[in-house]
Design a protein around this motif. Structure first.
Motif: not given
Lengths: 250, 298
Positions: A50, A72-73, A76, A82, A84, A90, A101, A104, B159-161, B164
């Motif tokens: 990832t 990572p972004y 995605a 993924r 965790f 959040f 989110m 996104h 957020s990166e995952a 973002v």
């Protein structure tokens, strides 16, 4: 068809080789489980795939395209999402915002569209609303959509994290110990969910310690020990493998 | 309105602008910046120099905003990988660099600063600019973009995952926050008509941080509440006794300590007292005000 492939993946932390020259592949539409004792390098492999870590050696390919070193972004956005091992929601945001989110990578958050409604932001919002409602209903979280994520019970938090990951309709879903801390009833529901996601066309890579779950749903099982791959095959074969029994199954 | 009260309102407006910008940076994207007054200084110096060179006030004010944003970009980019205390130290260093330049360049007048800046800031300008900026920022913060920024502040890895690009949004927050501070600086300079490097030091940065934390980090209304309290408090205390007024920095400290103990999320709390009340529509802030008025009527 190989959707995701890693060749000779190595990750060193100082002198420690957390993942050592592991060849890995994931076929389109399968459920692959990654098992092994604690510290075997399973999560490190996830983090390599990832983009959280860049492999010290080796390459990662998605659909034959080299994606080694991608952030990572961007991974995605390519359709690999993924969850965790220790839930990362959040926690101060609502259930629906958490799922939003997850969207996104599909809809972004443009500056102008945030301040005034633009045609593209209106379209994006409509799409997001549809996906959001679908995910909420699919996971049975609709009535809890306004609740803060941190107020959900543990099992539902795991569920919500999966919801966030499947919201953008990913091609590959990586689940890091999704059944950890769940009771047998919840684990059963989770098994059904994973099965159903696969039937919806999502390829699944799973880290799990619950052998009942692993052997029950996996098309293939891969075993890591001290950063090295010691077995890779059908669940029944892996179960019989003497090296696996010695290292892990006991 | 007497000059005294209009001065208090102008100071309050300027402080709210400063706090709103810092709230976006610290309250939303979670970057602890201790150099916010520096951006204010950059805006103040830029716009003052340009007005004195003969440019119209609004043009030079805009230039101050842009230059401050540019500095925000310049400081945001290299320090992105830094988090928490490390970033705070880096922004502190940035503030010192700028202060040293302001103190030594001849164009900025050295320690003497710039005098006789034309008086351009009036009550109406400040109120309108503060209201417009608040409204735009409120729109931004309650939009998806605001949620993305909030998510970055809560968990950057998660957020990166979700796809973002956190660096991009962190820089965006820095640039917007710096720009608002630049505007505040421009208004400040054209009201007090005299600026020097001592106006924009670490102390001022801390004062801005106090407003944000006091009001509620990450709450769009927080900077307004914090800004009003911190601006009016010293004036209100001045009437009690000059001694109290002298020790206002001590008082800030005391307020912060007490707040952290009894209400660490700030007066309004971190998560929007009003935001969750009504999610429909774009004008919910006005609607909630209208709703309040209606309730008061009945």
């Amino acid at each position: 068809m190989r959707i995701l492939k890693g060749s000779k993946l190595t990750m060193k932390f100082g002198g420690l080789k957390a993942v050592n020259s592991v060849d890995f592949h994931l076929d389109n539409g399968e459920i692959l489980s990654l098992i092994g004792p604690n510290g075997a390098g399973k999560t490190t492999l996830f983090n390599l795939l990832t983009g959280i870590y860049t492999p010290t050696e080796g390459n990662i390919y998605m659909d034959e395209k080299d994606i080694t070193g991608s952030k990572p972004y961007s991974i995605a956005s390519m359709g690999i999402t993924r969850t965790f091992q220790n839930i990362r929601l959040f926690s101060d945001m609502s259930v629906e915002d958490n799922i939003m989110m997850g969207l996104h990578s599909r809809i972004g958050a443009p500056f102008l569209g945030s301040i005034i409604p633009t045609p593209s932001s209106i379209k994006a919002n409509r799409f997001a609303k549809e996906r959001l409602d679908w995910v909420l209903n699919y996971l049975g979280l609709y009535s809890l959509r306004k609740e803060k994520a941190k107020n959900l019970p543990y099992g539902l938090q795991r569920r919500l994290e999966i919801g966030r990951a499947i919201a953008p309709e990913p091609e590959v879903l990586l689940l890091d110990e999704p059944a950890a801390g769940m009771n047998p009833q919840e684990t059963n529901e989770l098994m059904g969910l994973i099965h159903d996601l696969r039937n919806k066309g999502i390829t699944i890579l799973l880290i799990e310690h619950d052998m009942k779950l692993v052997m029950g749903i996996s098309d293939r099982v891969m075993v890591l020990n001290y950063g090295e791959k010691i077995a890779d095959g059908k669940p029944e074969e892996v179960k019989q493998n003497p090296e696996v029994i010695k290292a892990y199954l006991g | 309105m007497s000059g005294y009260y209009s001065q208090i309102i102008i100071i309050t407006g300027i402080n709210i602008l400063l706090a709103m910008g810092l709230n976006l940076i610290t309250g939303y994207t979670g970057q602890l910046s201790l150099g916010h007054a520096t951006f204010m200084g950059i805006g103040a110096y830029t716009s003052s120099l340009l007005t004195k060179a003969g440019l119209p006030f609004y043009i030079s004010l805009l230039a101050g905003v842009l230059i401050a944003s540019l500095f925000g970009l310049a400081i945001g980019m290299p320090t992105l990988r830094l988090r928490g205390d490390y970033l705070a130290i880096a922004t502190l260093g940035f503030g010192e660099i700028v202060r040293t330049f302001l103190n030594n360049l001849s164009i900025t007048g050295g320690p003497n600063g710039i005098r006789a800046i034309p008086l351009k800031t009036d009550l109406t300008t400040v109120i309108i600019l503060t209201a417009v900026c608040f409204y735009l920022l409120y729109r931004l913060q309650s939009s998806r973009l605001g949620k993305v920024m909030r998510a970055i502040g809560q968990d950057e890895i998660a957020s990166e995952a979700t796809g973002v690009n956190s660096s991009y949004y962190k820089i965006m927050a820095f640039v917007i926050g710096a720009g608002l501070a630049g505007m505040a600086g421009g208004l400040y300079a054209h009201y007090f008509r005299y600026i020097n490097p001592a106006n924009f030091t670490f102390n001022k940065s801390i004062e801005i941080l106090c407003m944000v934390v006091l009001g509620g980090l990450g709450n769009p209304f927080g900077p307004v509440v914090g800004g009003v309290i911190i601006s009016i408090l010293p004036e209100a205390l001045r009437n009690i006794s000059p001694v109290v007024s002298q020790y206002r920095m001590v008082l800030y400290g005391v307020i912060l300590i007490v707040m952290m103990i009894i209400r660490p999320q700030g007066i309004l709390g971190g998560n929007g007292l009003f935001i969750n009340a009504n999610r429909k529509g774009n004008f919910k802030i006005f609607r909630s005000v209208k709703g309040a008025v209606k309730n008061a009527d009945s």
